[in-house]
Design an enzyme around this catalytic site. Structure first.
Site, PDB file in Angstrom:
ATOM      1  N   ARG A  16       0.802  -1.236   0.000  1.00  0.00           N
ATOM      2  CA  ARG A  16       0.000   0.000   0.000  1.00  0.00           C
ATOM      3  C   ARG A  16       0.828   1.275   0.000  1.00  0.00           C
ATOM      4  NH1 ARG A  16      -4.115  -0.353   4.656  1.00  0.00           N
ATOM      5  NH2 ARG A  16      -2.823  -2.057   5.434  1.00  0.00           N
ATOM      6  N   GLY A  84       3.586 -15.304   5.529  1.00  0.00           N
ATOM      7  CA  GLY A  84       2.861 -14.913   6.739  1.00  0.00           C
ATOM      8  C   GLY A  84       3.803 -14.668   7.915  1.00  0.00           C
ATOM      9  N   GLY A 143      -6.112  -8.333  14.077  1.00  0.00           N
ATOM     10  CA  GLY A 143      -6.447  -9.573  14.783  1.00  0.00           C
ATOM     11  C   GLY A 143      -7.158  -9.228  16.078  1.00  0.00           C
ATOM     12  N   LYS A 358      29.758  30.353   3.359  1.00  0.00           N
ATOM     13  CA  LYS A 358      30.218  28.954   3.380  1.00  0.00           C
ATOM     14  C   LYS A 358      31.660  28.900   3.818  1.00  0.00           C
ATOM     15  CE  LYS A 358      32.628  26.978   0.677  1.00  0.00           C
ATOM     16  NZ  LYS A 358      33.465  26.437  -0.415  1.00  0.00           N
ATOM     17  N   TYR A 373      28.223  37.075  -1.223  1.00  0.00           N
ATOM     18  CA  TYR A 373      28.746  35.722  -1.025  1.00  0.00           C
ATOM     19  C   TYR A 373      30.084  35.784  -0.309  1.00  0.00           C
ATOM     20  CZ  TYR A 373      30.722  31.129  -1.919  1.00  0.00           C
ATOM     21  OH  TYR A 373      31.298  29.895  -1.762  1.00  0.00           O
ATOM     22  N   ASN A 384      32.882  45.699   7.234  1.00  0.00           N
ATOM     23  CA  ASN A 384      31.604  45.918   6.570  1.00  0.00           C
ATOM     24  C   ASN A 384      31.740  45.439   5.131  1.00  0.00           C
ATOM     25  OD1 ASN A 384      29.295  47.028   5.297  1.00  0.00           O
ATOM     26  ND2 ASN A 384      29.050  48.317   7.124  1.00  0.00           N
ATOM     27  N   ASN A 393      36.222  32.410  -4.988  1.00  0.00           N
ATOM     28  CA  ASN A 393      37.077  31.453  -4.264  1.00  0.00           C
ATOM     29  C   ASN A 393      37.496  30.270  -5.110  1.00  0.00           C
ATOM     30  OD1 ASN A 393      34.339  30.739  -4.305  1.00  0.00           O
ATOM     31  ND2 ASN A 393      34.549  29.410  -2.523  1.00  0.00           N
ATOM     32  N   SER A 412      30.354  48.224  -2.382  1.00  0.00           N
ATOM     33  CA  SER A 412      29.363  47.357  -3.034  1.00  0.00           C
ATOM     34  C   SER A 412      29.875  46.776  -4.342  1.00  0.00           C
ATOM     35  CB  SER A 412      28.102  48.162  -3.338  1.00  0.00           C
ATOM     36  OG  SER A 412      27.567  48.608  -2.118  1.00  0.00           O
ATOM     37  N   ARG A 447      38.757  49.579 -11.115  1.00  0.00           N
ATOM     38  CA  ARG A 447      37.613  49.612 -12.035  1.00  0.00           C
ATOM     39  C   ARG A 447      37.892  50.664 -13.090  1.00  0.00           C
ATOM     40  NH1 ARG A 447      34.380  52.540  -7.360  1.00  0.00           N
ATOM     41  NH2 ARG A 447      34.735  54.699  -7.980  1.00  0.00           N
TER      42      ARG A 447
END
Ligand code: UD1
Ligand code: CA
Length: 464
Positions: A16, A84, A143, A358, A373, A384, A393, A412, A447
């Site tokens: 079942r 049985g 039973g 992680k 991350y 910060n 990584n 950022s 940058r």
């Protein structure tokens, strides 16, 4: 003290369940049914534990071997084909010594407690046949216990029962304790001349009475302990009953669970004082919550130690797997944060929404509040870590570490290409891709320079 040999029947197909997985390997509160049974058995200090396998035998045996329960390693006996419950126990006869008492259990009745089993063994007292029974609202399929007063004289299976017998509410739970020597004598006399053409273990009751042996029924009031699992629906019902029990036990210790009907523990949860758990949380493996910890709604938390005063906001996913996750005192995590194996947050650390951590250590007061991350990183005090920043990584073959020394400010959308160290007190300008170590105290920017072209004309649509 009676010497106990446990016999667990686990050869049935579990038709079942309509599953490829053998029934006794389906999980309740995160653990296979059979593992629950073995856990209760381990408290009994049995001489031996015999598991009767048949359907999916290899799979069941391999699973049991992998759990390494306390006490004697279970022995396996195969039942092929399955004719049985009496036939099942017959297969165990060669491994049962003549002294001692057999305690017969079902592999698909997971929540029986050691104290209940012990009581059954004690009632058997090395000479009686002791049966565990329960009154059922709807006894269909079970039973029935036939008795005159206290004396039990037979069990009749549902399919073989008369109309009047079917009205009997007291049923056999599938648990019995019986001296080995008597069990063996009666098993040898079993026949299959019944409605199902099976060898019924329950037929030994009548034989016991015929032989003048005592048969005693121990009736339990606790249905949950003797409820079996035959279908997904019964599995779900029993899961809820068990979860409610666990929630109640925690609430008795003082844990404030917002709604015990919406609480799931699939493992061990240790709570100090004044812990609050909001609705729909799932705890797995080993989890500990310190004094005053608050867990927001809809969190999944596995294998983690969360220290006093920490707050886990809603929808946070924490899974320490083998390495574990540690959350320091007074830390704030989430909403929508993800802490993976080896995330080790110091006191007062803040991890905000859509931040993944992680294998990274964050010292006291470090913050990563948005969309970031941190993997394979060592982060100093008060750092910060700006929105959208990541530690790169993985170079495609190996993992490397990023070290961010204390009081650093990462602007950022920065990419820190590991291995790399950001010197103490330094600042990384927004959107920098940092590939070389940066000196302490410096502003490091990597940058394209901003250029503005005055009076720039946008292209026009052709033909417009
Ligand atoms: C059995 C009892 C019934 C009792 C009920 C409680 C018998 C004849 N009947 O019913 O009185 O009320 O349990 O749940 O014993 N199994 C084997 N090999 C087999 C058949 C079964 O190992 O050949 C195992 C199953 O895997 C299961 C257990 O025995 O763990 C009970 O079998 P199941 O078919 O569920 O019980 P019933 O025969 O319906
Ligand atoms: Ca059956």
């Amino acid at each position: 003290m009676t010497t106990v040999d446990v016999v667990i029947m686990a050869a049935g197909k579990g038709v079942r369940m309509k599953s490829r997985l053998p029934k006794v390997l389906h999980r309740l509160a995160g653990r296979p049914l059979l593992q629950h049974v073995l856990a209760s058995v381990s408290a009994l200090q049995a001489r031996r534990v015999v598991v009767i396998t048949g359907s999916g035998a290899e799979q069941v045996e391999a699973a049991v071997a992998a759990w390494l329960p306390d006490g004697p390693a279970p022995a396996f006996v195969r039942q092929e084909p399955q004719l049985g419950t009496g036939h099942a126990v017959q297969q165990a006869v060669p491994v049962l010594p003549d002294d001692g008492t057999a305690l017969i259990l079902n592999g698909d009745v997971p929540l029986v407690e050691a104290a209940t089993l012990q009581k059954l063994v004690d009632t058997s007292g090395g000479r009686r046949l002791a049966l565990l029974t329960v009154d059922m609202q709807d006894p269909t399929g079970y039973g029935r216990i036939l008795r005159s007063g206290d004396a039990v004289w037979a069990i009749v299976e549902h399919k073989d029962a008369s109309e009047e017998q079917r009205d009997i509410r007291e049923i056999y739970t599938g648990f019995m304790a019986v001296p080995n020597v008597l069990l063996k004598r009666w098993l040898a006399r079993l026949k299959n001349d019944n409605a199902q053409g099976e060898y019924y273990l329950t037929d030994i009751v009548k034989m016991a009475v015929d032989d003048g042996a005592d048969v005693v029924a121990v009736k339990t009031q606790d249905k949950v302990q003797v409820d079996g699992v035959n279908s997904p629906s019964q599995l779900a019902d029993l899961e809820r009953a068990f979860q409610l029990r666990q929630a109640q036990a925690l609430m008795e210790q003082g844990v404030r669970i917002a709604d015990p009907a919406r609480f799931d523990l699939r493992g061990e949860l240790a709570c100090a004082q004044d812990v609050e758990i909001d609705v729909n949380c799932i705890f797995e493996g080993q989890v500990s919550l310190g004094d005053g910890v608050k867990i927001g709604a809809n969190c999944v938390i596995a294998n983690a130690a969360i220290a006093a005063g920490a707050v886990i906001h809603p929808f946070t996913h924490i899974d320490g797997e083998k390495l574990g996750v540690r959350v320091g005192e007074g830390a704030l995590v989430g909403p929508f944060a993800r802490l993976r194996p080896g995330a080790d947050l110091g006191p007062e650390v803040h991890i905000g929404n859509f931040v993944e951590v992680k294998n990274a250590t964050l010292a006291r007061g470090a913050k990563a509040n948005h969309l970031a991350y941190l993997g394979d990183a060592t982060v100093g005090e008060r750092v910060n870590y700006g929105a959208g920043s990541i530690t790169a990584n993985y170079d495609g073959a190996n993992k490397h570490r990023t070290v961010i020394e204390e009081d650093v400010h990462i602007g950022s959308n920065s990419v820190l290409v590991a291995p790399v160290t950001i010197g103490k007190g330094g600042t990384v300008g927004a959107s920098s891709t940092i590939t070389k170590n940066t000196p302490a105290g410096a502003l490091s920017i990597a940058r394209g320079k901003q250029v503005s072209i005055a009076g720039w004309q946008r292209p026009k649509k052709a033909g417009g």
